[in-house]
Design a protein around this motif. Structure first.
Motif, PDB file in Angstrom:
ATOM      1  N   LEU A   1     -15.153  -6.433  -0.360  1.00  0.00           N
ATOM      2  CA  LEU A   1     -14.432  -6.695   0.668  1.00  0.00           C
ATOM      3  C   LEU A   1     -14.766  -7.881   0.815  1.00  0.00           C
ATOM      4  N   ASP A   2     -16.200  -7.940   0.765  1.00  0.00           N
ATOM      5  CA  ASP A   2     -16.656  -9.480   0.607  1.00  0.00           C
ATOM      6  C   ASP A   2     -15.900 -10.480   0.493  1.00  0.00           C
ATOM      7  N   GLU A   3     -15.905 -10.347  -0.731  1.00  0.00           N
ATOM      8  CA  GLU A   3     -15.668 -11.052  -1.160  1.00  0.00           C
ATOM      9  C   GLU A   3     -13.623 -11.565  -1.189  1.00  0.00           C
ATOM     10  N   ALA A   4     -13.435 -10.400  -0.910  1.00  0.00           N
ATOM     11  CA  ALA A   4     -12.403 -10.543  -1.028  1.00  0.00           C
ATOM     12  C   ALA A   4     -11.451 -11.054   0.663  1.00  0.00           C
ATOM     13  N   TYR A   5     -12.778 -11.494   1.439  1.00  0.00           N
ATOM     14  CA  TYR A   5     -12.614 -12.365   2.830  1.00  0.00           C
ATOM     15  C   TYR A   5     -12.854 -13.423   2.277  1.00  0.00           C
ATOM     16  N   LYS A   6     -13.927 -13.865   1.068  1.00  0.00           N
ATOM     17  CA  LYS A   6     -14.451 -15.422   1.382  1.00  0.00           C
ATOM     18  C   LYS A   6     -13.108 -15.530   0.257  1.00  0.00           C
ATOM     19  N   ALA A   7     -12.035 -14.725  -0.407  1.00  0.00           N
ATOM     20  CA  ALA A   7     -10.885 -15.496  -0.959  1.00  0.00           C
ATOM     21  C   ALA A   7      -9.905 -15.982   0.329  1.00  0.00           C
ATOM     22  N   PHE A   8      -9.813 -14.864   1.868  1.00  0.00           N
ATOM     23  CA  PHE A   8      -8.446 -15.439   2.404  1.00  0.00           C
ATOM     24  C   PHE A   8      -9.207 -16.222   3.385  1.00  0.00           C
TER      25      PHE A   8
ATOM     26  N   TRP B   1      -2.418  -6.627   4.165  1.00  0.00           N
ATOM     27  CA  TRP B   1      -2.210  -5.396   4.115  1.00  0.00           C
ATOM     28  C   TRP B   1      -0.974  -4.618   4.563  1.00  0.00           C
ATOM     29  N   GLY B   2      -0.581  -5.253   4.991  1.00  0.00           N
ATOM     30  CA  GLY B   2       0.948  -5.416   4.625  1.00  0.00           C
ATOM     31  C   GLY B   2       1.598  -4.913   3.543  1.00  0.00           C
ATOM     32  N   ALA B   3       1.489  -6.152   2.676  1.00  0.00           N
ATOM     33  CA  ALA B   3       1.752  -6.328   1.630  1.00  0.00           C
ATOM     34  C   ALA B   3       1.633  -5.027   0.631  1.00  0.00           C
ATOM     35  N   ALA B   4       0.030  -4.971   0.641  1.00  0.00           N
ATOM     36  CA  ALA B   4      -0.663  -4.229  -0.156  1.00  0.00           C
ATOM     37  C   ALA B   4       0.485  -2.165   0.189  1.00  0.00           C
ATOM     38  N   TRP B   5       0.549  -2.357   1.432  1.00  0.00           N
ATOM     39  CA  TRP B   5       0.548  -1.222   1.969  1.00  0.00           C
ATOM     40  C   TRP B   5       2.685  -1.040   1.934  1.00  0.00           C
ATOM     41  N   ILE B   6       3.214  -1.702   1.699  1.00  0.00           N
ATOM     42  CA  ILE B   6       4.883  -2.074   1.256  1.00  0.00           C
ATOM     43  C   ILE B   6       4.231  -0.967  -0.349  1.00  0.00           C
ATOM     44  N   GLY B   7       4.301  -2.064  -0.785  1.00  0.00           N
ATOM     45  CA  GLY B   7       4.044  -1.876  -2.303  1.00  0.00           C
ATOM     46  C   GLY B   7       2.822  -0.397  -2.872  1.00  0.00           C
ATOM     47  N   ARG B   8       2.081   0.003  -2.311  1.00  0.00           N
ATOM     48  CA  ARG B   8       2.017   1.273  -2.762  1.00  0.00           C
ATOM     49  C   ARG B   8       3.220   2.779  -1.846  1.00  0.00           C
ATOM     50  N   LYS B   9       3.867   2.113  -0.638  1.00  0.00           N
ATOM     51  CA  LYS B   9       4.674   3.417  -0.661  1.00  0.00           C
ATOM     52  C   LYS B   9       5.544   3.107  -1.133  1.00  0.00           C
TER      53      LYS B   9
ATOM     54  N   GLU C   1       1.537   6.650  -4.085  1.00  0.00           N
ATOM     55  CA  GLU C   1       0.001   6.984  -3.624  1.00  0.00           C
ATOM     56  C   GLU C   1      -1.059   6.612  -3.831  1.00  0.00           C
ATOM     57  N   MET C   2      -1.853   5.888  -3.844  1.00  0.00           N
ATOM     58  CA  MET C   2      -2.771   4.705  -3.599  1.00  0.00           C
ATOM     59  C   MET C   2      -4.082   5.141  -2.684  1.00  0.00           C
ATOM     60  N   LYS C   3      -4.853   4.874  -2.895  1.00  0.00           N
ATOM     61  CA  LYS C   3      -6.379   4.370  -1.859  1.00  0.00           C
ATOM     62  C   LYS C   3      -6.002   3.314  -1.051  1.00  0.00           C
ATOM     63  N   ILE C   4      -5.393   2.311  -0.554  1.00  0.00           N
ATOM     64  CA  ILE C   4      -5.366   1.884   0.654  1.00  0.00           C
ATOM     65  C   ILE C   4      -5.811   0.479   0.058  1.00  0.00           C
ATOM     66  N   ARG C   5      -7.571   1.191  -0.017  1.00  0.00           N
ATOM     67  CA  ARG C   5      -8.011  -0.447   0.923  1.00  0.00           C
ATOM     68  C   ARG C   5      -8.379  -0.980  -0.726  1.00  0.00           C
ATOM     69  N   ASP C   6      -8.809   0.213  -1.937  1.00  0.00           N
ATOM     70  CA  ASP C   6      -8.963  -0.617  -3.176  1.00  0.00           C
ATOM     71  C   ASP C   6      -7.850  -1.730  -3.487  1.00  0.00           C
ATOM     72  N   LEU C   7      -6.096  -1.029  -2.967  1.00  0.00           N
ATOM     73  CA  LEU C   7      -4.868  -1.959  -3.533  1.00  0.00           C
ATOM     74  C   LEU C   7      -5.003  -2.788  -2.661  1.00  0.00           C
ATOM     75  N   PHE C   8      -5.584  -3.124  -0.995  1.00  0.00           N
ATOM     76  CA  PHE C   8      -5.828  -4.545  -0.838  1.00  0.00           C
ATOM     77  C   PHE C   8      -6.547  -5.355  -1.320  1.00  0.00           C
TER      78      PHE C   8
END
Lengths: 344, 463, 154
Positions: free
Chosen positions: B268-275, B327-335, B339-346
């Protein structure tokens, strides 16, 4: 004890961290000034609210040659030194340097000043050069009072008054009902009209013209040419008031006006410069003959040299010679009338 | 560019060319480069403190924020990864003091209190907030020579202080705000340092690369080379090449962006670096290169409330809005895909911003390097704005370079970045959804979001 | 060669062709011949207006003024560089013969944020921008096509 490579590396670190700063700072601040041979004064220029000129005063001895190195550190400034030296270094952009080598012949006080608009307080940006006499360095010659201003004071003229029709020896002529000039008088038309008029001898006299207002001149013309319409007389005065101004002195005054006056009084004298809204009193409009035709030349001269009390009009007496000031007055007259293009 | 990167076979990677190996094994190699950059760095600090306050005429501003920055983000990071960390002078004094040596391998332990760095800081968060903190003041730091020099000096002192207290390069690994994004974007580089054969390492108990031997020090970056899968935390100091008794470490070329698909190391910390990095590129492109003077004045702290608003906006955009969109995009994608672990996908989808963010930074940097690069000429001759003229170029005029070419390059770089990002999204999705269709569907919303972001850059640069 | 590789290369080739076409295909110039006059004021660190839009072929006259310190007006792509002192207006005239967005930049160091004092002249129709947006769409679609049809489905 170390291998040679480690020793070289440590030496290099020492050279970089200690030698490099010592070399650069030592060269710039100790060696370089000594190499130049003559005394060098470094002056940095920033807007008055950030300190203005640093230093803003220094002394030299008459006859001594000094080099002045100016640099700008925030925005573009301009540097000129007056009065009467003709030194104008022009604009200095931030981080650039301009230098001038000067020898002051006579003891006295000179002013170096910013001549490029740089801030709301631009006109405060001035510095003083004390030129000391070689023999009596402690005696600072006191500047003689300006004879024109002294004469006005002696005459009892209020330099700060806005209308000057009633002052002067012309008090016999009541000018309270000075006619409103509907359109700007034209010097070109005036040249033709004046040829047909009886012109009183006063008009030949520079001193008379400088101490009277154009409105008074119109009134005087009217006494000799009672049947001429007022507008024609105004045109004639426009011509008579501006004809003696040498075009080269106007050409010198124009950039001076643009650099030092236009910010408040407007590029063409409309009183509408970009600073006009911020001064204590609204800047006067030279382009409006109903204002300028009620002014005396010597009062304009005095206002320029002395400044306007409480109006934010700065003084220029320490920057300009009397001749330069008169040229500026001539330039102001030229702003209030349509020019005579036929002889220019 | 969009060929799918094939992971290298885990064993039998080729050895380096002999000349390169000799160079990297030489103990003088890294210090020699650091001494060169230390020279430039000292000059930059001197110029910052003693030179003209006019940034465009000051070596400290022009060579750090135009020349160095352009070199770093347009050349070094995209093509050579962390190679700047090889030559960076900032941690050098601290490291030399720890070692009591610059070139030589001093025997015994490092001279430091040897405290362990707190576990909760052993991640990128310090670097994330450090970068955001500096970014909040960037309009001021980038333009005032003395402040800029003060910040650089503070970096050195921080590195020095940390090296006295903690072991090794704690500053570089966990604190340096520059190191953070270099590490993130180094994943894109087509160059990597890896072991040739993992088996060799597994069978080798002594682990000279970690503890050091008489040839070199144990990894200063606290990395175990035997397990190295990504460029992110390897500072390319080449100590392990020196220490490895099995000659099992190599530098090799690889497809761009290979590290993005190392699923088990995503965090997650690396993900935030990317954001944060993409967000800052967007904010800078708007504030610094945009046409809105009031925004520039806010960033320049014309009044404190204005600046607070600006800084709050910057933090909110980077820490909340942009992650929220993903997060929204990952959530829609999962929808759509199942089903998938949303945090990992995000987190996985956030890595699509590595190629796009790097492209955005390159496009942004081109935008002011092309325009202001010519300052380097005059500053080279007069580094302090003192009226020197060392090479006769002190009066070189400011001349923007090829504005037409600029938009051409910006569009090209951004398009390639987008394609790379969408490709990354799909390949990452395949790690969650084994079937082709599922993965393709899952990444569609993210692909749309990436396109939208790229579109915003195009509007800013060309619209 | 395996069919999948052939398919991938084919998709890539098509994408490349479309790319080149989108960026280089000549578009008819919509030339106007109007004249436009603008007043443009400069102050730290802003141009007012910050954006000027004209049509390709227009004759553009801009009266430049400064309201605080000396600035300069540099226009990308038009070789215009005019110094502007406060209180003294300057005029520049040019024909907007190329379409696109051209930034005008302060050309005289005017303070800390001088390098970022930027405004925009947009010469319509802004073809480079529309080409860029089209390219953006092409990038997305070609990548999706590539991934959908070119990916190894196993």
């Amino acid at each position: 004890m170390f291998k040679r490579s480690e020793f070289i590396a440590r030496l290099t670190v020492g050279v970089i961290l200690i030698g490099l700063p010592a070399l650069i700072l030592g060269y710039q601040f100790i060696v370089r000034p000594q190499l130049s041979g003559i005394r060098t004064i470094d002056i940095s220029a920033s807007s008055p609210e950030n300190g203005g000129f640093q230093p803003n005063s220094f002394s030299v001895t008459a006859g001594e040659t000094v080099m002045l190195r100016f640099t700008s550190i925030d925005v573009t400034h301009g540097v000129a030194i007056g009065p009467g030296l003709g030194v104008d270094l022009g604009q200095i952009d931030p981080g650039h340097i301009k230098e001038v080598t000067l020898t002051f012949d006579e003891a006295g006080t000179y002013t170096f000043y910013c001549n490029t608009w740089c801030s709301v307080n631009h006109w405060r940006m001035r510095g003083v050069i004390d030129v000391r006499d070689r023999v009596n360095p402690n005696v600072i010659p006191t500047a003689l009072p300006d004879p024109v201003i002294a004469a006005l004071v002696a005459e009892g003229v209020d330099i700060d008054a806005s209308v000057h029709n009633r002052s002067s020896a012309m008090s016999s002529m009541p000018m309270d009902d000075a006619p409103v000039l509907v359109e700007r008088p034209s010097a070109e038309r005036g040249a033709t009209i004046a040829a047909a008029l009886t012109i009183p001898t006063e008009f030949q006299d520079d001193a008379w013209r400088q101490s009277h207002t154009p409105q008074q001149a119109i009134a005087l013309l009217l006494t000799q040419n009672p049947n001429t319409p007022q507008t024609d007389l105004a045109d004639a005065v426009a011509y008579l008031w501006t004809r003696s101004a040498a075009s080269e002195s106007l050409a010198r005054a124009a950039p001076y006006y643009a650099q030092n006056c236009a910010a408040c009084h407007g590029e063409t004298g409309g009183g509408d410069g970009f600073m006009a809204a911020q001064t204590a009193e609204t800047p006067v409009a030279f382009a409006d003959p109903n204002y300028l035709f009620t002014m005396r030349g010597d009062v304009l001269y005095a206002k320029i040299r002395r400044g306007g009390m409480g109006t934010d009009m700065p003084n220029f007496g320490t920057l300009l010679t009397p001749d330069e000031t008169w040229a500026l007055v001539d330039y102001l007259w030229s702003l209030s009338v349509e020019p005579n293009n036929s002889n220019r | 560019m969009i060929t799918l990167p094939r992971p290298a076979p885990p064993s039998a990677r080729p050895a380096m060319p002999a000349a390169l190996k000799t160079l990297l094994k030489a103990r003088w190699f890294q210090p020699a480069l650091q001494l060169i950059t230390l020279f430039g760095f000292t000059l930059a600090i001197l110029a910052g403190f003693f030179g003209t306050p006019a940034g465009s005429r000051n070596f400290g501003i022009v060579f750090v924020w135009i020349v160095w920055w352009a070199l770093l983000i347009i050349v070094l990071v995209p093509f050579f990864g962390r190679v700047w960390c090889t030559v960076c002078p900032l941690p050098a004094p601290g490291e030399w003091l720890q070692r009591r040596g610059i070139i030589r391998r001093t025997p015994g332990k490092l001279h430091t209190l040897g405290k362990r760095f707190p576990k909760r800081f052993k991640n990128m968060w310090l670097q994330n907030f450090g970068f955001l903190g500096i970014a909040s003041f960037s309009a001021i730091i980038l333009t005032r020579p003395h402040i800029s020099a003060g910040v650089l000096l503070a970096f050195v002192l921080a590195a020095l202080g940390l090296s006295l207290v903690y072991e090794k390069r704690v500053f570089c690994r966990y604190v340096c705000p520059v190191g953070g994004f270099i590490g993130l974007y180094a994943m894109m580089a087509p160059l990597e340092l890896r072991v040739r054969d993992c088996k060799t390492c597994l069978e080798h108990g002594a682990k000279d690369c970690v503890v050091g031997n008489d040839q070199g020090y144990g990894c200063p970056w606290m990395v175990y080379p035997g397990n190295l899968k990504r460029n992110t935390y390897c500072g390319l100091c080449f100590e392990c090449i020196k220490t490895c008794p099995k000659d099992n470490i190599t530098i090799r070329l690889r497809p761009f962006g290979s590290d993005l698909f190392v699923a088990q190391e995503r965090r997650l910390d690396e993900a935030y670096k990317a954001f944060i990095m993409l967000g800052c590129a967007l904010v800078y492109s708007t504030v610094l290169l945009g046409r809105w003077g009031w925004l520039k004045n806010w960033a320049n702290m014309d009044t404190l409330p204005h600046w607070l608003l600006y800084a709050a906006g910057l933090w909110l955009f980077n820490l909340v809005l942009l992650p929220g969109l993903f997060w929204g995009a990952a959530w829609i994608g999962r929808k759509l895909a199942g089903e998938m672990k949303i945090r990992d996908l995000f987190v996985a989808f956030a890595y699509t911003l590595v190629p796009l963010g790097l492209a955005a930074w390159i496009a942004f940097s081109l935008g002011f390097v092309f325009v202001n690069g010519s300052y380097a000429l005059s500053v080279l001759s007069d580094p302090f704005g003192w009226g020197w003229n060392l090479f006769g170029t002190a009066d070189a005029a400011w001349t923007p370079f090829a504005p037409q070419l600029l938009s051409f390059l910006q569009v090209g770089v951004l398009s390639v970045g987008l394609m790379f990002a969408v490709n990354t999204a799909y390949r990452s999705a395949r790690q969650f959804y084994a079937d082709h269709r599922g993965a393709f569907t899952a990444m569609l919303p993210v692909a749309g979001l990436l396109t939208l972001i790229t579109g915003v850059f195009m509007v800013l640069y060309l619209g | 060669m395996p069919p999948l590789i052939v398919k991938r290369r084919l998709i890539l080739l098509c994408a490349l062709l479309v790319f080149v076409a989108v960026w280089f295909v000549p578009l008819p110039a919509l030339r106007a011949s109007g004249t436009h006059e603008f007043s443009l004021d400069m102050r730290q660190f802003e141009f007012t207006p910050g954006r000027i839009e004209v049509q390709q072929g227009d004759q553009v006259t801009i009266t430049l003024s400064s309201s605080d310190v000396v600035h300069g007006f540099y226009l990308d792509g038009y070789q215009i560089n005019q110094r502007v002192e406060p209180g003294i207006t300057r005029q520049i005239t040019f024909t907007a013969d190329q379409t696109g967005k051209f930034r005008y930049r302060c050309a005289v160091s005017c303070g800390a944020l001088h390098p970022f004092m930027i405004g925009e002249l947009v010469v319509n129709n802004n073809f480079p921008f529309w080409r860029a947006l089209t390219l953006l769409g092409v990038s997305l679609i070609s990548t999706l096509v590539y991934l959908y049809f070119g990916a190894n489905k196993a």
